[in-house]
Design an enzyme around this catalytic site. Structure first.
Site, PDB file in Angstrom:
ATOM      1  N   ASP A   1      26.222  71.369  36.537  1.00  0.00           N
ATOM      2  CA  ASP A   1      27.169  71.585  35.437  1.00  0.00           C
ATOM      3  C   ASP A   1      28.338  70.603  35.522  1.00  0.00           C
ATOM      4  O   ASP A   1      28.951  70.242  34.527  1.00  0.00           O
ATOM      5  CB  ASP A   1      27.663  73.043  35.406  1.00  0.00           C
ATOM      6  N   HIS A   2      28.630  70.143  36.757  1.00  0.00           N
ATOM      7  CA  HIS A   2      29.721  69.201  37.036  1.00  0.00           C
ATOM      8  C   HIS A   2      29.667  68.912  38.524  1.00  0.00           C
ATOM      9  O   HIS A   2      28.927  69.579  39.253  1.00  0.00           O
ATOM     10  CB  HIS A   2      31.089  69.811  36.676  1.00  0.00           C
TER      11      HIS A   2
ATOM     12  N   ASP B   1      25.094  74.138  40.914  1.00  0.00           N
ATOM     13  CA  ASP B   1      26.506  74.163  40.494  1.00  0.00           C
ATOM     14  C   ASP B   1      27.314  73.226  41.388  1.00  0.00           C
ATOM     15  O   ASP B   1      27.305  73.339  42.606  1.00  0.00           O
ATOM     16  CB  ASP B   1      27.063  75.588  40.577  1.00  0.00           C
TER      17      ASP B   1
ATOM     18  N   HIS C   1      37.000  70.526  40.394  1.00  0.00           N
ATOM     19  CA  HIS C   1      35.848  69.765  39.916  1.00  0.00           C
ATOM     20  C   HIS C   1      36.291  68.349  39.584  1.00  0.00           C
ATOM     21  O   HIS C   1      37.485  68.094  39.443  1.00  0.00           O
ATOM     22  CB  HIS C   1      35.267  70.423  38.656  1.00  0.00           C
TER      23      HIS C   1
ATOM     24  N   SER D   1      32.916  75.791  35.076  1.00  0.00           N
ATOM     25  CA  SER D   1      31.493  76.174  34.997  1.00  0.00           C
ATOM     26  C   SER D   1      31.185  76.974  33.735  1.00  0.00           C
ATOM     27  O   SER D   1      30.026  77.030  33.312  1.00  0.00           O
ATOM     28  CB  SER D   1      31.069  76.973  36.229  1.00  0.00           C
TER      29      SER D   1
ATOM     30  N   THR E   1      27.963  80.604  35.186  1.00  0.00           N
ATOM     31  CA  THR E   1      26.738  79.893  34.792  1.00  0.00           C
ATOM     32  C   THR E   1      25.670  80.845  34.243  1.00  0.00           C
ATOM     33  O   THR E   1      25.206  80.652  33.111  1.00  0.00           O
ATOM     34  CB  THR E   1      26.198  79.027  35.947  1.00  0.00           C
TER      35      THR E   1
ATOM     36  N   GLU F   1      19.931  78.988  39.262  1.00  0.00           N
ATOM     37  CA  GLU F   1      21.149  78.303  39.716  1.00  0.00           C
ATOM     38  C   GLU F   1      21.310  78.376  41.236  1.00  0.00           C
ATOM     39  O   GLU F   1      21.283  79.451  41.823  1.00  0.00           O
ATOM     40  CB  GLU F   1      22.403  78.912  39.064  1.00  0.00           C
TER      41      GLU F   1
ATOM     42  N   HIS G   1      34.564  73.166  46.741  1.00  0.00           N
ATOM     43  CA  HIS G   1      35.928  73.704  46.662  1.00  0.00           C
ATOM     44  C   HIS G   1      36.517  73.867  48.067  1.00  0.00           C
ATOM     45  O   HIS G   1      37.705  73.650  48.281  1.00  0.00           O
ATOM     46  CB  HIS G   1      35.931  75.076  45.975  1.00  0.00           C
TER      47      HIS G   1
HETATM   48 MG    MG Z   1      27.908  78.537  38.610  1.00  0.00          MG
HETATM   49 ZN    ZN Z   2      33.726  75.379  40.798  1.00  0.00          ZN
END
Ligand code: MG
Ligand code: ZN
Length: 384
Positions: free
Chosen positions: A321-322, A65, A348, A106, A159, A274, A283
């Protein structure tokens, strides 16, 4: 005066309790949070890739993630020039934007990776009209395959939820927990015990899971001993600890355990894993957190590759995911493993994300495509 302080403590505690599941997004106030000082490195094995043209029987889909190219390179630098991820030869790029936003969250990205459908930020396994969309894990389940989810957050978080549940908002943790019981998922391991037991509807979903035949365990040493059957591993009330807080090799052990259980199924298996907290480090603008979580995820990629190299019928896919934090590297040292990171946002970003594939069907994952293409590619490869 004392009353005012008591009141303030009350307000603070109440807001912390409300925010506990989401407070990983606060930017770190620690000095030197952007600097990772090189420590011990881990040894990386090389694996020979089986015939890349044939069809896979099993799929292991690993998602870091918030893991963009810079996060990966920070991990490589900090491990003195090598990671397991460098075993991959088939590499592509995916776009991550959601249906309405250039910057995805997410939930929408997880839904895209799980169902092949672009949706709104916050959506869990539903389309723009909040209608249920079947995910790849459910499709595998229907084909008779064994399925599982292993994460380092609550299993109800965005996720993992996208591969199991169907809810209009990601914050509906209790409804998401209840959705686990509507599936035939064989193994799920992560945190979030609380969402199964301390519920507004008064239900105890752990009892329900046991009635459905699940072995429910809350300790990793017990989880690691399970060899067959259905397993629900809920190791913490909410999110599990970070590596720096002492999570240890939980993700590696849980992934190994899940693979062993799922591999009993003669019809094959689908497992989503994950590395959930790489995103939190982005973050928080914390390079040390970012590197330790990326290394933990990479060692878990190593577990998947070791199995796939021996098994020869398993497709391993690694992506994110990003990207999170707009992370870049302003200084690094391959001899010491030092990394000085910099971040451009607390959110993100919209950058393209690499996709790595190994084993039968891996050829399908080179080139440029969209996140929604990934589950479609997997589905096509699993079709008989
Ligand atoms: Mg996640
Ligand atoms: Zn995030």
């Amino acid at each position: 005066m004392n009353k005012i302080i008591l009141f303030l403590v009350f307000v603070l505690t109440a807001s912390l309790t409300l925010q506990a599941q989401e407070n990983y997004k606060d930017i770190s106030t620690e000095d030197n949070a952007k600097f990772y000082a090189g420590k011990t490195s881990y040894k990386v094995e090389r694996y020979e890739e089986p015939d890349a043209a044939s069809k896979p029987k099993n799929v292991i889909f690993l998602i870091g993630d918030g893991m963009g190219v810079s996060q990966i390179y920070a991990g490589i630098t900090a491990n003195l020039g090598e990671m397991y991820i460098q075993n991959f030869k088939k590499i592509g790029f995916q776009t991550t934007f959601s249906a309405k936003d250039y910057i995805t969250d997410s939930a929408a990205a997880g839904t895209a990776l799980a169902t092949g459908e672009k949706t709104y930020n916050g959506a869990i396994g539903v389309d723009l009209k909040a209608k249920t969309v079947e995910n790849i894990r459910e499709k595998c389940e229907k084909q008779g395959m064994a399925t599982g989810v292993v994460v380092t957050v609550s299993v109800t978080h965005a996720t993992p939820a996208a591969f199991v549940a169907h809810q209009p908002q990601r914050s509906m943790y209790e409804a998401i927990a209840a959705d686990f019981l509507k599936t035939d998922i064989d193994v799920f391991i992560g945190g979030g015990y609380k969402h199964f037991t301390e519920r507004k509807d008064g239900m105890n979903l752990v009892d329900e899971l046991e009635k459905k035949g699940y072995q429910v365990e809350t300790e990793m040493n017990k989880i690691a001993k399970v060899k067959k059957g259905k397993l629900a591993g809920l190791i913490s009330a909410e999110h599990p600890a970070s590596i720096e807080e002492g999570r240890g090799n939980m993700l590696e052990t849980a992934t190994k355990t899940a693979i062993n259980i799922l591999d009993n199924d003669p019809d094959g298996f689908f497992l989503m894993v994950e590395g959930s907290q790489i995103d939190w480090a982005g973050h928080q603008h914390n390079t040390s957190f970012l590197v330790t979580e990326t290394h933990d995820f990479d060692k878990t990629v190593g577990i998947a590759l070791e199995f796939a190299a021996k098994n020869k019928e398993t497709l391993v896919i690694v992506t994110a995911d990003h990207e999170t934090g707009g992370f870049s590297i302003n200084k690094g040292n391959m001899e010491t493993g030092d990394v000085l990171g910099e971040f451009t946002t607390g959110d993100h970003t919209g950058v393209m994300i690499p996709v790595f594939a190994f084993g039968p069907g891996s050829d399908q994952f080179t080139g440029f495509y969209d996140n929604t293409d990934i589950p479609k590619k997997i589905e096509n490869l699993l079709k008989n």
